[in-house]
Design a protein around this motif. Structure first.
Motif, PDB file in Angstrom:
ATOM      1  N   ARG A   1      -4.256  -4.788 -11.664  1.00  0.00           N
ATOM      2  CA  ARG A   1      -2.851  -5.053 -12.626  1.00  0.00           C
ATOM      3  C   ARG A   1      -3.887  -4.552 -14.098  1.00  0.00           C
ATOM      4  O   ARG A   1      -2.662  -3.592 -14.979  1.00  0.00           O
ATOM      5  N   ALA A   2      -4.909  -4.414 -13.947  1.00  0.00           N
ATOM      6  CA  ALA A   2      -5.231  -3.452 -15.199  1.00  0.00           C
ATOM      7  C   ALA A   2      -4.930  -2.007 -15.796  1.00  0.00           C
ATOM      8  O   ALA A   2      -5.558  -1.164 -16.805  1.00  0.00           O
ATOM      9  N   ARG A   3      -4.876  -1.491 -13.990  1.00  0.00           N
ATOM     10  CA  ARG A   3      -4.891  -0.036 -14.169  1.00  0.00           C
ATOM     11  C   ARG A   3      -3.446   0.441 -14.054  1.00  0.00           C
ATOM     12  O   ARG A   3      -2.708   1.777 -14.085  1.00  0.00           O
ATOM     13  N   THR A   4      -2.247  -0.379 -13.037  1.00  0.00           N
ATOM     14  CA  THR A   4      -1.207   0.289 -12.844  1.00  0.00           C
ATOM     15  C   THR A   4      -0.122  -1.664 -12.518  1.00  0.00           C
ATOM     16  O   THR A   4      -0.501  -2.126 -12.338  1.00  0.00           O
ATOM     17  N   ALA A   5       1.380  -1.112 -13.806  1.00  0.00           N
ATOM     18  CA  ALA A   5       2.341  -2.962 -12.888  1.00  0.00           C
ATOM     19  C   ALA A   5       2.980  -2.091 -12.143  1.00  0.00           C
ATOM     20  O   ALA A   5       3.919  -2.853 -11.820  1.00  0.00           O
ATOM     21  N   LEU A   6       2.264  -1.205 -10.591  1.00  0.00           N
ATOM     22  CA  LEU A   6       3.446  -1.136  -9.861  1.00  0.00           C
ATOM     23  C   LEU A   6       3.528  -2.503  -9.052  1.00  0.00           C
ATOM     24  O   LEU A   6       2.296  -2.645  -9.519  1.00  0.00           O
ATOM     25  N   LEU A   7       3.953  -2.518  -8.511  1.00  0.00           N
ATOM     26  CA  LEU A   7       4.121  -3.918  -7.046  1.00  0.00           C
ATOM     27  C   LEU A   7       3.214  -3.782  -5.889  1.00  0.00           C
ATOM     28  O   LEU A   7       2.790  -2.366  -5.768  1.00  0.00           O
ATOM     29  N   VAL A   8       2.782  -4.425  -5.416  1.00  0.00           N
ATOM     30  CA  VAL A   8       1.563  -4.392  -4.419  1.00  0.00           C
ATOM     31  C   VAL A   8       2.353  -5.030  -3.290  1.00  0.00           C
ATOM     32  O   VAL A   8       3.105  -6.013  -3.515  1.00  0.00           O
ATOM     33  N   SER A   9       2.977  -3.706  -2.944  1.00  0.00           N
ATOM     34  CA  SER A   9       3.763  -4.185  -1.742  1.00  0.00           C
ATOM     35  C   SER A   9       3.001  -4.336  -0.145  1.00  0.00           C
ATOM     36  O   SER A   9       4.055  -5.079   0.309  1.00  0.00           O
ATOM     37  N   HIS A  10       1.924  -3.814  -0.283  1.00  0.00           N
ATOM     38  CA  HIS A  10       1.428  -4.357   1.240  1.00  0.00           C
ATOM     39  C   HIS A  10       0.294  -4.310   1.263  1.00  0.00           C
ATOM     40  O   HIS A  10      -0.884  -4.258   0.302  1.00  0.00           O
ATOM     41  N   VAL A  11      -0.566  -5.469   1.938  1.00  0.00           N
ATOM     42  CA  VAL A  11      -1.894  -6.173   2.039  1.00  0.00           C
ATOM     43  C   VAL A  11      -2.517  -5.853   3.558  1.00  0.00           C
ATOM     44  O   VAL A  11      -1.361  -6.245   4.600  1.00  0.00           O
ATOM     45  N   ILE A  12      -3.333  -4.563   3.385  1.00  0.00           N
ATOM     46  CA  ILE A  12      -3.658  -4.035   5.564  1.00  0.00           C
ATOM     47  C   ILE A  12      -5.115  -4.993   5.616  1.00  0.00           C
ATOM     48  O   ILE A  12      -5.957  -4.391   5.070  1.00  0.00           O
TER      49      ILE A  12
ATOM     50  N   THR B   1      -0.215 -12.404  -1.354  1.00  0.00           N
ATOM     51  CA  THR B   1       0.965 -12.224  -1.159  1.00  0.00           C
ATOM     52  C   THR B   1       1.880 -12.909  -1.816  1.00  0.00           C
ATOM     53  O   THR B   1       3.205 -12.918  -1.446  1.00  0.00           O
ATOM     54  N   GLU B   2       1.647 -14.280  -2.385  1.00  0.00           N
ATOM     55  CA  GLU B   2       2.632 -15.056  -3.443  1.00  0.00           C
ATOM     56  C   GLU B   2       2.963 -14.171  -4.493  1.00  0.00           C
ATOM     57  O   GLU B   2       3.677 -14.181  -5.706  1.00  0.00           O
ATOM     58  N   ALA B   3       2.442 -12.786  -4.828  1.00  0.00           N
ATOM     59  CA  ALA B   3       2.663 -11.920  -5.630  1.00  0.00           C
ATOM     60  C   ALA B   3       3.713 -11.097  -4.367  1.00  0.00           C
ATOM     61  O   ALA B   3       4.246  -9.759  -5.558  1.00  0.00           O
ATOM     62  N   GLY B   4       4.094 -10.675  -3.730  1.00  0.00           N
ATOM     63  CA  GLY B   4       5.086 -10.339  -2.818  1.00  0.00           C
ATOM     64  C   GLY B   4       4.566  -9.147  -2.218  1.00  0.00           C
ATOM     65  O   GLY B   4       5.375  -8.235  -1.658  1.00  0.00           O
ATOM     66  N   ALA B   5       3.287  -8.931  -1.412  1.00  0.00           N
ATOM     67  CA  ALA B   5       2.914  -8.082  -0.707  1.00  0.00           C
ATOM     68  C   ALA B   5       2.713  -8.386   0.364  1.00  0.00           C
ATOM     69  O   ALA B   5       2.946  -9.603   1.074  1.00  0.00           O
ATOM     70  N   GLU B   6       3.802  -7.892   1.852  1.00  0.00           N
ATOM     71  CA  GLU B   6       3.721  -8.437   2.864  1.00  0.00           C
ATOM     72  C   GLU B   6       2.335  -7.551   3.704  1.00  0.00           C
ATOM     73  O   GLU B   6       1.353  -6.968   3.280  1.00  0.00           O
ATOM     74  N   VAL B   7       1.993  -8.724   4.564  1.00  0.00           N
ATOM     75  CA  VAL B   7       0.465  -8.519   5.258  1.00  0.00           C
ATOM     76  C   VAL B   7       1.238  -7.549   6.404  1.00  0.00           C
ATOM     77  O   VAL B   7       1.917  -7.785   7.588  1.00  0.00           O
ATOM     78  N   VAL B   8       0.607  -6.681   6.668  1.00  0.00           N
ATOM     79  CA  VAL B   8       0.378  -5.319   7.999  1.00  0.00           C
ATOM     80  C   VAL B   8      -1.015  -5.723   8.406  1.00  0.00           C
ATOM     81  O   VAL B   8      -1.884  -5.797   8.381  1.00  0.00           O
TER      82      VAL B   8
END
Length: 346
Positions: A123-134, A150-157
């Motif tokens: 978040r200190a670097r970008t406001a983009l969505l964290v979409s994936h945790v691999i 994941t609570e912030a919206g990331a999908e686990v792959v």
């Protein structure tokens, strides 16, 4: 910056508590944080935990330290050590890849607090969505920080076998981590769900850069997954590649050697190992891991061929590698046991 937190305590010991961040809320001002918190659905404590008061806003806690190794690619280097009360489980590498549309996190550390700290750094670097945790494999030092993301919206792959392997092992992993890093540091930590299981190959498009994922047959573990960033040519190898830290074998020594050889043909320029590094030339950066595996297999095969007992063989298998690695005495006896058992069935 301000974030929302909740104080959680162990139900059986109200003196063991931790402020757990709620990563869905991150604002520049306190008023905006409180407004976002008021609009957030109620957050309850997990089983075995008690919430000490309602969620509240505070100035953001410390962020995990990351180095930028290429444009839009960040790596946190975990300590080359066993998990303990000093490092609180921060012992594995974590990577962040930033596209034009979203962000992927590769591995997540041993506990929720690490995932929270990684979130702050992103978040200190970008406001983009964290979409994936691999997740590159099932071992606890790589998977248990994921739920904070994941609570912030990331999908686990993850590898198709990871969900089952984690279900079988998670109780033992969490019990061991609680003993090693302390129960307070583990508060809020839970096994992550696997939303997308990879069998063979898959791709994730972050916008302007495509991540190419590959699930491997049993090697370091039975759940190994690598990630190749097409934009930078960086290969994220998880624990298929070690640096400084002795390789740890939880799969098959012959399978691991074969996978390493095939990985060397993927066209990557550099590699991020699961431990050490944080970045090495590729494929040269895998040579030390391959050498250790060759010596381990050779010595185990010789011990089996001469009829040596396992208890005696463990003391000398791969002994010539001792000076090349840290944590040799912690991991080599187990590696020798696994390799010896494998060679008995060769």
């Amino acid at each position: 910056m301000f974030e929302a937190v909740m104080t959680l305590c162990l139900a059986l010991s109200r003196e063991v508590c931790r402020e757990v961040a709620l990563p869905g809320i991150w604002t520049a001002g306190a008023e905006d944080c409180r407004a976002a918190l008021a609009a957030m659905p109620g957050s309850g404590a997990s089983p075995g935990l008690v919430a000490e008061g309602p969620p509240r806003c505070r100035e953001a806690g410390p962020a995990l330290a990351f180095d930028e190794i290429a444009p839009g690619v960040l790596v946190h280097r975990g300590q080359v050590a066993e998990a303990d009360g000093d490092n609180l489980g921060d012992i594995s590498n974590i990577s962040v890849v930033i596209g034009t549309r979203s962000v992927a996190v590769i591995d997540s550390g041993s506990a929720r607090w690490i995932g929270e700290a990684a979130w702050r750094a992103i978040r200190a670097r970008t406001a983009l969505l964290v979409s994936h945790v691999i997740l590159t494999h099932v071992h606890p030092d790589h998977v248990f920080g994921a739920t904070a993301l994941t609570e912030a919206g990331a999908e686990v792959v993850a590898h198709q076998g990871l969900a089952r392997a984690l279900a079988d092992r998670q109780a033992g992993y969490l019990e061991s981590l609680g003993r090693l890093i302390g129960s307070a540091a583990l508060i809020g930590t839970a096994p992550p769900p696997v939303d997308r299981a990879v069998s063979g190959e898959a791709e994730i498009d972050l916008g302007g850069r495509v991540l190419r994922l590959r699930a491997w047959p049993p090697a370091h573990s039975g759940t190994d997954l690598t990630v190749l960033d097409s934009a930078s040519g960086i290969l994220f190898a998880g624990d298929l590649v070690f640096d400084d830290h002795l390789p740890a074998l939880d799969g098959t020594v012959r399978g691991w050697a074969a996978v390493l050889e095939e990985m060397g043909q993927d066209g990557a320029a550099v590699v991020v190992p699961g431990h050490g590094g944080p970045v090495l030339p590729w494929p040269a950066g895998g040579a030390a891991t391959a050498r250790y595996l060759e010596v381990l297999a050779r010595d185990a095969r010789a011990a089996v061929a001469t009829g040596e007992r396992l208890g005696d063989a463990i003391g000398h298998i791969a002994g010539e590698e001792r000076g090349h690695w840290r944590l040799f005495d912690a991991f080599n006896p187990r590696n020798a046991t696994v390799a010896f058992t494998e060679m008995e069935w060769e």
